[in-house]
Scaffold this motif. Structure first.
Motif, PDB file in Angstrom:
ATOM      1  N   GLU A 167       0.825  -1.210   0.000  1.00 18.25           N
ATOM      2  CA  GLU A 167       0.000   0.000   0.000  1.00 18.25           C
ATOM      3  C   GLU A 167       0.856   1.255   0.000  1.00 18.25           C
ATOM      4  O   GLU A 167       0.544   2.234  -0.666  1.00 18.25           O
ATOM      5  N   GLN A 168       1.953   1.225   0.818  1.00 17.35           N
ATOM      6  CA  GLN A 168       2.795   2.414   0.916  1.00 17.35           C
ATOM      7  C   GLN A 168       3.563   2.586  -0.386  1.00 17.35           C
ATOM      8  O   GLN A 168       3.968   1.613  -0.999  1.00 17.35           O
ATOM      9  N   PRO A 169       3.794   3.850  -0.765  1.00 12.72           N
ATOM     10  CA  PRO A 169       4.598   4.097  -1.966  1.00 12.72           C
ATOM     11  C   PRO A 169       5.990   3.506  -1.796  1.00 12.72           C
ATOM     12  O   PRO A 169       6.541   3.541  -0.702  1.00 12.72           O
ATOM     13  N   LEU A 170       6.522   2.966  -2.869  1.00 13.77           N
ATOM     14  CA  LEU A 170       7.861   2.393  -2.829  1.00 13.77           C
ATOM     15  C   LEU A 170       8.908   3.491  -2.693  1.00 13.77           C
ATOM     16  O   LEU A 170       8.778   4.564  -3.276  1.00 13.77           O
ATOM     17  N   PHE A 171       9.944   3.222  -1.938  1.00 15.52           N
ATOM     18  CA  PHE A 171      11.086   4.138  -1.755  1.00 15.52           C
ATOM     19  C   PHE A 171      10.611   5.524  -1.316  1.00 15.52           C
ATOM     20  O   PHE A 171      11.273   6.530  -1.586  1.00 15.52           O
ATOM     21  N   GLY A 172       9.447   5.620  -0.695  1.00 16.19           N
ATOM     22  CA  GLY A 172       8.949   6.898  -0.213  1.00 16.19           C
ATOM     23  C   GLY A 172       8.752   7.939  -1.296  1.00 16.19           C
ATOM     24  O   GLY A 172       8.700   9.142  -1.020  1.00 16.19           O
ATOM     25  N   ASN A 173       8.641   7.509  -2.569  1.00 11.29           N
ATOM     26  CA  ASN A 173       8.456   8.529  -3.611  1.00 11.29           C
ATOM     27  C   ASN A 173       7.026   9.011  -3.596  1.00 11.29           C
ATOM     28  O   ASN A 173       6.101   8.308  -3.193  1.00 11.29           O
ATOM     29  N   LYS A 174       6.804  10.255  -4.034  1.00  8.23           N
ATOM     30  CA  LYS A 174       5.462  10.809  -3.926  1.00  8.23           C
ATOM     31  C   LYS A 174       4.769  10.870  -5.289  1.00  8.23           C
ATOM     32  O   LYS A 174       3.678  11.382  -5.413  1.00  8.23           O
ATOM     33  N   TYR A 175       5.408  10.337  -6.315  1.00  7.74           N
ATOM     34  CA  TYR A 175       4.838  10.465  -7.656  1.00  7.74           C
ATOM     35  C   TYR A 175       3.969   9.282  -8.065  1.00  7.74           C
ATOM     36  O   TYR A 175       2.974   9.435  -8.730  1.00  7.74           O
ATOM     37  N   MET A 176       4.399   8.081  -7.688  1.00  9.30           N
ATOM     38  CA  MET A 176       3.678   6.905  -8.162  1.00  9.30           C
ATOM     39  C   MET A 176       3.357   5.972  -7.010  1.00  9.30           C
ATOM     40  O   MET A 176       4.175   5.770  -6.121  1.00  9.30           O
ATOM     41  N   SER A 177       2.168   5.367  -7.062  1.00 10.97           N
ATOM     42  CA  SER A 177       1.833   4.332  -6.085  1.00 10.97           C
ATOM     43  C   SER A 177       2.653   3.094  -6.417  1.00 10.97           C
ATOM     44  O   SER A 177       3.129   2.940  -7.543  1.00 10.97           O
ATOM     45  N   SER A 178       2.797   2.202  -5.432  1.00  6.44           N
ATOM     46  CA  SER A 178       3.562   0.994  -5.744  1.00  6.44           C
ATOM     47  C   SER A 178       2.846   0.159  -6.790  1.00  6.44           C
ATOM     48  O   SER A 178       3.494  -0.545  -7.561  1.00  6.44           O
ATOM     49  N   HIS A 179       1.508   0.214  -6.801  1.00  2.94           N
ATOM     50  CA  HIS A 179       0.819  -0.578  -7.822  1.00  2.94           C
ATOM     51  C   HIS A 179       1.173  -0.087  -9.221  1.00  2.94           C
ATOM     52  O   HIS A 179       1.362  -0.884 -10.137  1.00  2.94           O
ATOM     53  N   GLU A 180       1.269   1.234  -9.362  1.00  3.58           N
ATOM     54  CA  GLU A 180       1.614   1.766 -10.688  1.00  3.58           C
ATOM     55  C   GLU A 180       3.011   1.325 -11.113  1.00  3.58           C
ATOM     56  O   GLU A 180       3.221   0.890 -12.243  1.00  3.58           O
ATOM     57  N   ILE A 181       3.962   1.435 -10.180  1.00  4.84           N
ATOM     58  CA  ILE A 181       5.325   0.993 -10.505  1.00  4.84           C
ATOM     59  C   ILE A 181       5.331  -0.505 -10.820  1.00  4.84           C
ATOM     60  O   ILE A 181       5.896  -0.959 -11.825  1.00  4.84           O
ATOM     61  N   GLY A 182       4.633  -1.276  -9.982  1.00  8.11           N
ATOM     62  CA  GLY A 182       4.572  -2.731 -10.185  1.00  8.11           C
ATOM     63  C   GLY A 182       3.953  -3.079 -11.526  1.00  8.11           C
ATOM     64  O   GLY A 182       4.453  -3.952 -12.245  1.00  8.11           O
ATOM     65  N   ALA A 183       2.863  -2.367 -11.867  1.00  5.31           N
ATOM     66  CA  ALA A 183       2.175  -2.665 -13.126  1.00  5.31           C
ATOM     67  C   ALA A 183       3.090  -2.395 -14.312  1.00  5.31           C
ATOM     68  O   ALA A 183       3.129  -3.176 -15.276  1.00  5.31           O
ATOM     69  N   ILE A 184       3.850  -1.293 -14.229  1.00  5.29           N
ATOM     70  CA  ILE A 184       4.794  -1.002 -15.317  1.00  5.29           C
ATOM     71  C   ILE A 184       5.820  -2.122 -15.438  1.00  5.29           C
ATOM     72  O   ILE A 184       6.116  -2.607 -16.540  1.00  5.29           O
ATOM     73  N   CYS A 185       6.353  -2.553 -14.290  1.00  5.74           N
ATOM     74  CA  CYS A 185       7.371  -3.617 -14.328  1.00  5.74           C
ATOM     75  C   CYS A 185       6.802  -4.896 -14.939  1.00  5.74           C
ATOM     76  O   CYS A 185       7.419  -5.518 -15.810  1.00  5.74           O
ATOM     77  N   ILE A 186       5.606  -5.282 -14.460  1.00  3.82           N
ATOM     78  CA  ILE A 186       4.995  -6.515 -14.988  1.00  3.82           C
ATOM     79  C   ILE A 186       4.779  -6.385 -16.493  1.00  3.82           C
ATOM     80  O   ILE A 186       5.072  -7.304 -17.268  1.00  3.82           O
ATOM     81  N   THR A 187       4.269  -5.244 -16.915  1.00  9.93           N
ATOM     82  CA  THR A 187       4.025  -5.031 -18.342  1.00  9.93           C
ATOM     83  C   THR A 187       5.324  -5.175 -19.127  1.00  9.93           C
ATOM     84  O   THR A 187       5.366  -5.825 -20.173  1.00  9.93           O
ATOM     85  N   MET A 188       6.389  -4.547 -18.595  1.00 12.26           N
ATOM     86  CA  MET A 188       7.663  -4.610 -19.300  1.00 12.26           C
ATOM     87  C   MET A 188       8.150  -6.053 -19.394  1.00 12.26           C
ATOM     88  O   MET A 188       8.654  -6.479 -20.446  1.00 12.26           O
ATOM     89  N   VAL A 189       7.994  -6.824 -18.319  1.00 17.90           N
ATOM     90  CA  VAL A 189       8.425  -8.222 -18.352  1.00 17.90           C
ATOM     91  C   VAL A 189       7.650  -8.980 -19.431  1.00 17.90           C
ATOM     92  O   VAL A 189       8.230  -9.718 -20.239  1.00 17.90           O
TER      93      VAL A 189
END
Ligand SMILES: Nc1ncnc2c1ncn2[C@@H]1O[C@H](COP(=O)(O)OP(=O)(O)O)[C@@H](O)[C@H]1O
Ligand SMILES: [Mg+2]
Lengths: 236, 290
Positions: B126-148
């Motif tokens: 739930e918490q943003p990864l690496f404390g960044n304020k731009y993207m939720s972890s789900h958004e980052i995760g979704a990008i990674c999964i898509t790229m894979v």
């Protein structure tokens, strides 16, 4: 036992009947040619052998029935077809075209050796290996079509007008390689040609087809001596 | 500036999902020259399967992979049973079959699961990864999964014999049969892959839009726009188009036209591309010498 045998072969495109009971056979290791004017039914005969048109009649390859079988299965039995129009995969590279020829083979290492072998026959293809095949010249695409067929390691090659649209010098080179392949690798060949003189030089046996029927057959030497053939197909 | 960056990054996350679905569309288009209008509903149905599995107590990733596998099989079966009989029919009959498939999948799902929206879990914290304020972890995760997914597909098409056979069958079925490729099965395999990609896209988009039988309607439209922008016969173009549409949608929606009109972006893109450059930005110009 004959390698390839067709008896009383009929074929039609929709309502248009094109073959009217063609019979022929060829022995293993030999080159046979089907001669005939444009529209006689030569291409249709080759397509019939590969299950690409609806047919009636019996066809046997190595003693096994092949009529009614799917094209893919007939190819897997060791028949490689160099089709009318060359059948190039235009958007793939030359090398990808060649690898597709070996698609059904499991012996990976031997495929690499064979790739080198066909590049040996046609050095032009090696130069063009990474080039989109659609950009090759007509002669190069014909070499590619023959090479793609060789990559199957076929027992029998069906060649549909390999000389079509090629410069005389290239035809000579190509036919020389076909002869080498036949002699060194014992690949049998059924060659359809309009260039009767070249075909009779290459082949051991010949069949003359007119409007979907065999009208004459025999050894190439006998056919060459036939008066009617001389007048109509050899032009002297 | 911060707000813009935020919108661009969020756009990349949804863009990756559009890219996946666009790629699924392009794969089937390349092989058959048909646009599979049911692609979105198929993905939606897959996502419901995942939801059922997770609700039955299965761990998220187990449910994820089982759903992908199930969707692959479902895609193959649909091609063999539903699409194959109309393979050589006129375009309009095929379109009708696609629409029927869309409606059936939609109503069957509604009938089984009802049309009320459900929450769908994200596998990411739930918490943003690496404390960044731009993207939720789900958004980052979704990008990674898509790229894979995209990289795996690229590798498959580029480096495996089966991938090569699929490219060959798409462009020249007759020559493909002559080298022994079983073209019918290759088409079914294409449907399976497209359904599997769609399933991943569905599971990645569901935590953002909530799960309901109509959740993929908008996604499909954006994906269609993406495929057209990139060139409907270009897989790379579809991926580029997906990210572009995702970013445009978010940025224009936030700063220019408002969220209510976001879907119009897709429509404008579709119409714009069709009139100005029908082959898209990456649509191939085939060079052939006779
Ligand atoms: N796809 C087709 N549909 C209808 N008729 C065809 C088709 N292909 C060939 N034909 C006809 O069948 C006959 C034989 O054609 P073909 O086998 O191509 O002759 P050849 O190869 O000896 O020139 C011709 O009269 C031709 O017009
Ligand atoms: Mg012909």
């Amino acid at each position: 036992m004959a390698l390839l045998e067709a008896s009383n072969l009929h074929a039609a495109y929709g309502q248009t009947r094109v073959l009217h009971g063609i019979s022929f056979s060829m022995e293993e290791g030999t080159i046979t040619t089907l001669l005939g004017a444009n529209g006689a039914g030569k291409t249709t005969t080759l397509r019939a052998l590969c299950g690409m048109v609806r047919t009636e009649g019996k066809m046997r390859f190595g003693g096994q029935r092949i009529d009614g079988r799917a094209t893919e299965d007939i190819v897997r039995m060791g028949i490689a077809h160099v089709p009318d129009g060359r059948g190039t995969f235009a958007n793939l590279t030359t090398e990808e075209n060649l690898r597709l020829g070996a698609y059904t083979r499991q012996d990976r290492a031997a495929v690499e050796t064979d790739l080198e072998r066909v590049y040996g026959y046609f050095p032009r293809l090696r130069e063009r290996r990474a080039q989109q095949a659609g950009t090759l010249s007509g002669g190069e695409q014909q070499m590619l079509a023959v090479s793609r067929a060789l990559m199957l390691r076929p027992k029998l090659m069906l060649l549909d007008e390999p000389s079509f649209g090629l410069a005389p010098l290239i035809v000579k080179e190509l036919f020389g390689i076909l002869r080498t392949v036949n002699e060194k690798e014992h690949v049998s060949m059924l060659v359809v040609e309009q260039n009767a003189a070249m075909a009779l030089d290459l082949a051991d046996h010949a069949y003359l087809i007119e409007t979907g029927r065999v009208v004459l057959s025999g050894s190439s030497d006998d056919i060459r001596k036939d008066d009617a053939v001389r007048r109509s197909y050899l032009g002297y | 500036m911060d707000a813009l960056l935020h919108q661009v990054l969020a756009g990349l996350a949804t863009g990756g999902i559009y890219a996946s679905v666009a790629l699924a569309l392009v794969m089937i288009y390349q092989a058959t020259h048909h646009v599979n209008f049911a692609q979105g509903e198929l993905a939606m149905f897959s996502t419901y399967i995942a939801w059922s599995l997770i609700n039955a107590g299965m761990p998220y990733w187990a449910a994820f992979f089982l759903t992908v596998a199930f969707s692959f099989v479902l895609g193959v079966v649909i091609e063999r049973v539903v699409i194959r009989p109309v393979e050589n029919s006129p375009v309009l009959s095929v379109v009708v079959v696609f629409i029927a498939l869309l409606v059936i999948l939609n109503s069957v799902t509604g009938w089984i699961y009802t049309f009320t929206i459900k929450t769908f879990p994200s596998p990411f914290p739930e918490q943003p990864l690496f404390g960044n304020k731009y993207m939720s972890s789900h958004e980052i995760g979704a990008i990674c999964i898509t790229m894979v997914v995209l990289l795996l597909l690229y590798g498959f098409f580029r480096f495996t014999p089966l991938g090569l056979a699929m490219r060959a069958a798409a462009q020249n079925p007759e020559s493909s049969r002559l080298v022994g490729i079983r073209v019918g099965w290759i088409l079914a395999l294409g449907w399976g892959l497209a359904a599997a990609i769609g399933a991943v896209a569905g599971m990645m988009v569901a935590p953002i839009v909530f799960l309901d039988p109509n959740m993929m309607g908008g996604v499909l439209l954006y994906a269609f726009a993406a495929a057209l922008v990139g060139g409907i016969d270009s897989p790379g173009g579809a991926v580029f188009g997906g990210f572009l549409v995702g970013v445009l949608e978010n940025v224009l929606g936030a700063f220019v036209i408002g969220n209510e009109l976001k879907l119009a972006v897709a429509l404008v893109l579709i119409i714009g591309v069709l009139t100005v450059r029908p082959s898209g930005f990456f649509g191939k110009v085939h060079v052939t010498r006779v």
